[in-house]
Design a protein around this motif. Sequence first.
Motif, PDB file in Angstrom:
ATOM      1  N   PRO A 158       5.364  10.381  16.587  1.00 41.37           N
ATOM      2  CA  PRO A 158       5.364   9.121  15.849  1.00 41.37           C
ATOM      3  C   PRO A 158       6.739   8.764  15.310  1.00 41.37           C
ATOM      4  N   THR A 159       6.963   7.484  15.131  1.00 44.08           N
ATOM      5  CA  THR A 159       8.201   7.034  14.524  1.00 44.08           C
ATOM      6  C   THR A 159       8.274   7.586  13.102  1.00 44.08           C
ATOM      7  N   PRO A 160       9.414   8.146  12.691  1.00 42.74           N
ATOM      8  CA  PRO A 160       9.495   8.816  11.391  1.00 42.74           C
ATOM      9  C   PRO A 160       8.967   8.054  10.178  1.00 42.74           C
ATOM     10  N   PRO A 161       9.189   6.714  10.056  1.00 44.32           N
ATOM     11  CA  PRO A 161       8.706   6.066   8.828  1.00 44.32           C
ATOM     12  C   PRO A 161       7.239   5.650   8.856  1.00 44.32           C
ATOM     13  N   ASP A 162       6.468   6.116   9.839  1.00 37.88           N
ATOM     14  CA  ASP A 162       5.074   5.673   9.942  1.00 37.88           C
ATOM     15  C   ASP A 162       4.269   5.948   8.682  1.00 37.88           C
ATOM     16  N   ALA A 163       4.472   7.116   8.060  1.00 40.59           N
ATOM     17  CA  ALA A 163       3.715   7.448   6.851  1.00 40.59           C
ATOM     18  C   ALA A 163       4.045   6.481   5.724  1.00 40.59           C
ATOM     19  N   ILE A 164       5.298   6.087   5.630  1.00 40.24           N
ATOM     20  CA  ILE A 164       5.714   5.128   4.594  1.00 40.24           C
ATOM     21  C   ILE A 164       5.098   3.758   4.874  1.00 40.24           C
ATOM     22  N   VAL A 165       5.111   3.356   6.137  1.00 40.72           N
ATOM     23  CA  VAL A 165       4.508   2.077   6.527  1.00 40.72           C
ATOM     24  C   VAL A 165       3.027   2.076   6.185  1.00 40.72           C
ATOM     25  N   ASN A 166       2.330   3.151   6.514  1.00 39.80           N
ATOM     26  CA  ASN A 166       0.892   3.230   6.255  1.00 39.80           C
ATOM     27  C   ASN A 166       0.579   3.147   4.764  1.00 39.80           C
ATOM     28  N   ALA A 167       1.402   3.798   3.952  1.00 35.65           N
ATOM     29  CA  ALA A 167       1.177   3.774   2.501  1.00 35.65           C
ATOM     30  C   ALA A 167       1.391   2.369   1.937  1.00 35.65           C
ATOM     31  N   LEU A 168       2.418   1.685   2.427  1.00 32.40           N
ATOM     32  CA  LEU A 168       2.699   0.335   1.937  1.00 32.40           C
ATOM     33  C   LEU A 168       1.607  -0.649   2.354  1.00 32.40           C
ATOM     34  N   THR A 169       1.206  -0.603   3.613  1.00 34.18           N
ATOM     35  CA  THR A 169       0.191  -1.539   4.076  1.00 34.18           C
ATOM     36  C   THR A 169      -1.153  -1.273   3.407  1.00 34.18           C
ATOM     37  N   ALA A 170      -1.470   0.002   3.149  1.00 41.00           N
ATOM     38  CA  ALA A 170      -2.715   0.327   2.444  1.00 41.00           C
ATOM     39  C   ALA A 170      -2.681  -0.206   1.017  1.00 41.00           C
ATOM     40  N   ALA A 171      -1.518  -0.117   0.377  1.00 39.39           N
ATOM     41  CA  ALA A 171      -1.383  -0.635  -0.991  1.00 39.39           C
ATOM     42  C   ALA A 171      -1.535  -2.149  -1.009  1.00 39.39           C
ATOM     43  N   TYR A 172      -1.017  -2.812   0.016  1.00 39.86           N
ATOM     44  CA  TYR A 172      -1.146  -4.265   0.062  1.00 39.86           C
ATOM     45  C   TYR A 172      -2.594  -4.684   0.293  1.00 39.86           C
ATOM     46  N   VAL A 173      -3.284  -3.970   1.164  1.00 42.04           N
ATOM     47  CA  VAL A 173      -4.698  -4.275   1.399  1.00 42.04           C
ATOM     48  C   VAL A 173      -5.498  -4.107   0.119  1.00 42.04           C
ATOM     49  N   ALA A 174      -5.150  -3.086  -0.668  1.00 44.93           N
ATOM     50  CA  ALA A 174      -5.845  -2.851  -1.935  1.00 44.93           C
ATOM     51  C   ALA A 174      -5.464  -3.876  -2.996  1.00 44.93           C
ATOM     52  N   ASP A 175      -4.310  -4.511  -2.821  1.00 46.52           N
ATOM     53  CA  ASP A 175      -3.832  -5.484  -3.806  1.00 46.52           C
ATOM     54  C   ASP A 175      -3.187  -6.661  -3.085  1.00 46.52           C
ATOM     55  N   PRO A 176      -3.987  -7.510  -2.425  1.00 48.30           N
ATOM     56  CA  PRO A 176      -3.437  -8.622  -1.640  1.00 48.30           C
ATOM     57  C   PRO A 176      -2.587  -9.605  -2.444  1.00 48.30           C
ATOM     58  N   GLU A 177      -2.835  -9.696  -3.739  1.00 44.03           N
ATOM     59  CA  GLU A 177      -2.043 -10.616  -4.554  1.00 44.03           C
ATOM     60  C   GLU A 177      -0.678 -10.036  -4.898  1.00 44.03           C
ATOM     61  N   SER A 178      -0.509  -8.738  -4.625  1.00 39.65           N
ATOM     62  CA  SER A 178       0.759  -8.017  -4.860  1.00 39.65           C
ATOM     63  C   SER A 178       1.331  -8.266  -6.256  1.00 39.65           C
ATOM     64  N   ASN A 179       0.467  -8.240  -7.234  1.00 37.32           N
ATOM     65  CA  ASN A 179       0.944  -8.478  -8.598  1.00 37.32           C
ATOM     66  C   ASN A 179       0.413  -7.447  -9.587  1.00 37.32           C
ATOM     67  N   THR A 180      -0.088  -6.315  -9.094  1.00 40.10           N
ATOM     68  CA  THR A 180      -0.593  -5.287  -9.992  1.00 40.10           C
ATOM     69  C   THR A 180       0.221  -4.014  -9.825  1.00 40.10           C
ATOM     70  N   GLY A 181      -0.108  -3.025 -10.657  1.00 40.91           N
ATOM     71  CA  GLY A 181       0.624  -1.768 -10.619  1.00 40.91           C
ATOM     72  C   GLY A 181       0.502  -1.045  -9.299  1.00 40.91           C
ATOM     73  N   THR A 182      -0.596  -1.265  -8.564  1.00 34.88           N
ATOM     74  CA  THR A 182      -0.781  -0.572  -7.285  1.00 34.88           C
ATOM     75  C   THR A 182       0.330  -0.923  -6.302  1.00 34.88           C
ATOM     76  N   TRP A 183       0.600  -2.207  -6.164  1.00 34.01           N
ATOM     77  CA  TRP A 183       1.631  -2.653  -5.223  1.00 34.01           C
ATOM     78  C   TRP A 183       3.025  -2.284  -5.713  1.00 34.01           C
ATOM     79  N   ILE A 184       3.276  -2.475  -7.000  1.00 35.21           N
ATOM     80  CA  ILE A 184       4.601  -2.159  -7.550  1.00 35.21           C
ATOM     81  C   ILE A 184       4.897  -0.664  -7.416  1.00 35.21           C
ATOM     82  N   SER A 185       3.906   0.162  -7.710  1.00 35.91           N
ATOM     83  CA  SER A 185       4.094   1.608  -7.568  1.00 35.91           C
ATOM     84  C   SER A 185       4.366   1.980  -6.116  1.00 35.91           C
ATOM     85  N   ALA A 186       3.656   1.325  -5.206  1.00 31.19           N
ATOM     86  CA  ALA A 186       3.866   1.607  -3.786  1.00 31.19           C
ATOM     87  C   ALA A 186       5.279   1.239  -3.356  1.00 31.19           C
ATOM     88  N   LEU A 187       5.809   0.134  -3.869  1.00 31.53           N
ATOM     89  CA  LEU A 187       7.177  -0.270  -3.544  1.00 31.53           C
ATOM     90  C   LEU A 187       8.183   0.760  -4.044  1.00 31.53           C
TER      91      LEU A 187
END
Length: 218
Positions: free
Chosen positions: A32-61
């Motif tokens: 796999p491409t090395p950053p795949d785990a990082i990509v998966n974590a970010l996209t999962a955080a966005y799915v959990a917080d589509p408005e990207s305005n809570t601690g979940t998304w900010i923490s993921a960033l």
Amino acid sequence: MAERTRRNVRVPRPPVRPPPVPSRVLRNRRGPTPPDAIVNALTAAYVADPESNTGTWISALLLAMHALNVKARREVGRSGVDVPAELPDDPDTVNWMSELSFGVGQRQGAGWTLAAILAWIANFTRAGFVKRVRYYALAGGSEGYIWSTLLDAKVRPRHVELEGTYHKWSEPPVSGSNGFRGHCGEPGGCRCFCWPLPSPRGNKSVESTGVAKLPRSD
């Protein structure tokens, strides 16, 4: 008797070959491409917080910003490049995080679908990872890298041609449509990776007259 004239014969210079590819690089070119785990974590955080305005998304960033540096430093080291231990994280990673957050907001406002936004996050993260790799590779004296694909059916034709070729960090190859020049991961949707090469001993610059093909790993 007529005097014989000496003909000027131009002796062609032998081509300058890129440095040899360390065996550890060839062993690690599949997978796999090395950053795949990082990509998966970010996209999962966005799915959990589509408005990207809570601690979940900010923490993921924030986690992704740190993880990109850690992973890039580790991969560059695995390639045989000696990264200075005291080298700080790439300061430009903060700008990457801001641009990612701003870009997501723009695409939300433009009515992009969830799938399209997730794909854009993945592409932007992979491109950000390559920039971190270049930062650490240059700091360790690397001047070039090997273009490596996943060798599967999804690899675009142009990147199949680039597989196993050597390029300078200062001279990105034509890797996209309309003559776009970029390193691995920079063309949209690219999953390729740049394996940095250490500079040869006693030679501070690796000159190449074009792209030199290197052995493929089996």
